[in-house]
Design an enzyme around this catalytic site. Structure first.
Site, PDB file in Angstrom:
ATOM      1  N   ASP A 163      42.958  -9.484  20.910  1.00  0.00           N
ATOM      2  CA  ASP A 163      41.530  -9.716  20.785  1.00  0.00           C
ATOM      3  C   ASP A 163      41.168  -9.802  19.291  1.00  0.00           C
ATOM      4  O   ASP A 163      41.798 -10.546  18.551  1.00  0.00           O
ATOM      5  CB  ASP A 163      40.765  -8.597  21.517  1.00  0.00           C
ATOM      6  CG  ASP A 163      39.303  -8.949  21.756  1.00  0.00           C
ATOM      7  OD1 ASP A 163      38.992  -9.523  22.808  1.00  0.00           O
ATOM      8  OD2 ASP A 163      38.457  -8.646  20.892  1.00  0.00           O
TER       9      ASP A 163
ATOM     10  N   HIS B 177      44.347  -8.834  29.316  1.00  0.00           N
ATOM     11  CA  HIS B 177      43.784  -8.925  27.978  1.00  0.00           C
ATOM     12  C   HIS B 177      43.900  -7.618  27.201  1.00  0.00           C
ATOM     13  O   HIS B 177      44.147  -7.625  26.005  1.00  0.00           O
ATOM     14  CB  HIS B 177      42.310  -9.340  28.092  1.00  0.00           C
ATOM     15  CG  HIS B 177      41.671  -9.611  26.780  1.00  0.00           C
ATOM     16  ND1 HIS B 177      41.951 -10.732  26.023  1.00  0.00           N
ATOM     17  CD2 HIS B 177      40.758  -8.897  26.056  1.00  0.00           C
ATOM     18  CE1 HIS B 177      41.243 -10.703  24.904  1.00  0.00           C
ATOM     19  NE2 HIS B 177      40.511  -9.604  24.899  1.00  0.00           N
TER      20      HIS B 177
ATOM     21  N   TYR C 226      30.977 -10.753  15.434  1.00  0.00           N
ATOM     22  CA  TYR C 226      30.972 -12.117  15.980  1.00  0.00           C
ATOM     23  C   TYR C 226      30.153 -13.046  15.085  1.00  0.00           C
ATOM     24  O   TYR C 226      30.515 -14.204  14.870  1.00  0.00           O
ATOM     25  CB  TYR C 226      30.396 -12.099  17.404  1.00  0.00           C
ATOM     26  CG  TYR C 226      31.322 -11.520  18.430  1.00  0.00           C
ATOM     27  CD1 TYR C 226      32.059 -12.348  19.271  1.00  0.00           C
ATOM     28  CD2 TYR C 226      31.475 -10.146  18.568  1.00  0.00           C
ATOM     29  CE1 TYR C 226      32.914 -11.823  20.229  1.00  0.00           C
ATOM     30  CE2 TYR C 226      32.327  -9.603  19.518  1.00  0.00           C
ATOM     31  CZ  TYR C 226      33.050 -10.449  20.338  1.00  0.00           C
ATOM     32  OH  TYR C 226      33.909  -9.928  21.268  1.00  0.00           O
TER      33      TYR C 226
END
Length: 430
Positions: free
Chosen positions: A217, A408, A356
């Site tokens: 990630d 994930h 982000y």
């Protein structure tokens, strides 16, 4: 998962002052602190939240104003109401945060100021003299909680099916704005800057003159950036979310293009996986990448925070929903709530979201890595990176392996398999 849309670009790093964690959420054991005049020394760290914070959390969960039930029998509209009801019931009736504090405090934790910001990290040295220093970086919506299950297998391999030659000295930092690390108060803390901070931590603060790095990630992107920077002490890397997609393909997929004719079957499958991901499953990343401060509600309602964090990817949500329905797989109810509760108590939902907004990169696009690299492809990851793409993206490829199970959050879901992947991947560098 990091922003996949390259929505912002930043140039130049601005000085960032350290930010204190709000409201005495953690207690720093300062009696034995080793402080440098500029604040860059390493200080011991322990976690202890006031009881009033836990009482307030339970009160807020019980006072949740619930939405109507979804109008479909599946999860296509998001996290099912039933899953959240079960989560809330467990959170207020049986969940024990103090267990997590004890687990964290049983490990050596530290704080150090790097580039003006406090960085929290766990540092467990192996008892084996030949251990290889390793820094492992979490992602979103993760934290150091993700990595706790791999501490034993990596630092004490003989007790977990390995040999003394498999040992690592393990460093697990909290990304800025996440967990116990400081919250940036000015712009500029993007993955490239974090990668440089990690090198500073490993080389100048901890004194390792050779080390390896791992990430999934956000951790995958930060590790790729470290590898592109190629500090002399970094001798290799491992990723379980490889930045392997040819940049032209990545741009075309994001634009909604169909796979080109004649693409090999595994590349065609990866293209379609990413196309589905971009078009239907990364709304959270788009929102955080453009309007993170608007997510103020995540700091006010625990169940709202939980819902936002659970809806990361289809397979992970399936796994979590099953756990709260009484059918645990790789993640238990406690696993899930340990991580959500950490975000709530540290009030880091919005500060974590800003990463982000800061990020200029696509996590899955190739970056130009040249250092030795190992790649593990887990079957329930958001895409299965084809070997052909991986070999071009990581030309000094140590190992490519498709793992039998896991998704994930591989270190969290399948810690033993994950540890075995790291042992095998880094073995050529010992």
């Amino acid at each position: 998962m990091p922003e996949l849309f390259s929505s912002r670009s930043r140039r130049g790093f601005l000085a960032t002052s350290a930010a204190a964690i709000v409201g005495s959420v953690a207690v720093l054991s300062a009696r034995n602190a080793v402080a440098a005049p500029d604040g860059s020394g390493i200080r011991p760290f322990r976690v202890r939240f006031p009881e009033r914070d836990l009482v307030d959390l339970a009160r807020r969960v019980r006072a949740t104003r619930w939405p109507d039930r979804e109008t479909v029998p599946d999860q296509t509209q998001g996290v099912p109401r039933a899953t959240l009801l079960r989560l809330a019931d467990y959170w207020t009736s049986r969940y024990d945060w103090r267990r997590v504090e004890a687990r964290l405090n049983a490990l050596p934790q530290f704080m150090t100021a790097i580039d003006g910001l406090d960085i929290h990290f766990i540092h467990v040295r192996s008892r084996h003299d030949n251990a290889l220093p390793l820094i492992v970086t979490h992602g979103w919506p993760g934290s150091v909680i993700e990595q706790l299950k791999i501490v034993g297998p990596l630092t004490d391999p003989t007790a977990h099916g390995g040999s003394t030659a498999d040992a690592f000295h393990l460093v697990i930092p909290s990304i800025p704005g996440h967990g116990f690390s400081g919250k940036p108060t000015t712009v500029g803390w993007n993955p490239d800057r974090i990668a440089r901070a990690w090198t500073e931590l490993m080389v100048n603060r901890l004194g390792y003159n050779r080390f390896v790095a791992q990430g999934g990630d956000w951790g995958a992107l930060i590790t790729d950036r470290m590898a592109v920077q190629a500090p002399p002490a970094l001798i290799g890397m491992h990723t379980n979310l490889p930045g392997a997609v040819p940049p032209a393909y990545d741009s075309a997929i994001r634009a909604g293009a169909m796979p080109p004719a004649g693409l090999p079957a595994d590349e065609n499958a990866a293209w379609l996986q990413l196309s589905d991901l971009y078009s239907r499953h990364v709304a959270y990343a788009r929102f955080m990448g453009t309007r993170p401060q608007t997510l103020a509600g995540l700091a006010d309602t625990p169940v709202g925070l939980a819902a936002f964090m659970l809806d990361h990817d289809v397979r992970s949500l399936d796994l979590i929903a099953a756990a709260f329905a009484g059918h645990p797989g790789g993640l238990s109810r406690d696993d899930v709530l340990d991580n959500i509760t950490l975000y709530w108590l540290t009030n880091t939902a919005v500060s974590a979201a800003r990463l982000y907004w800061e990020n200029p990169d696509s996590v899955v696009a190739a970056k130009g890595v040249r250092v030795p690299a190992a790649v593990s492809v887990f079957p329930d990851e958001v895409y299965q990176a084809p070997r052909g793409w991986v070999e071009k993206a990581y030309p000094n490829l140590l190992r490519y392996n498709r793992v039998a199970k896991g998704g994930h959050f591989a270190a969290w879901e399948q810690p033993q398999l994950f540890a075995e992947e790291l042992r095998a991947g880094f073995r050529p560098l010992r």
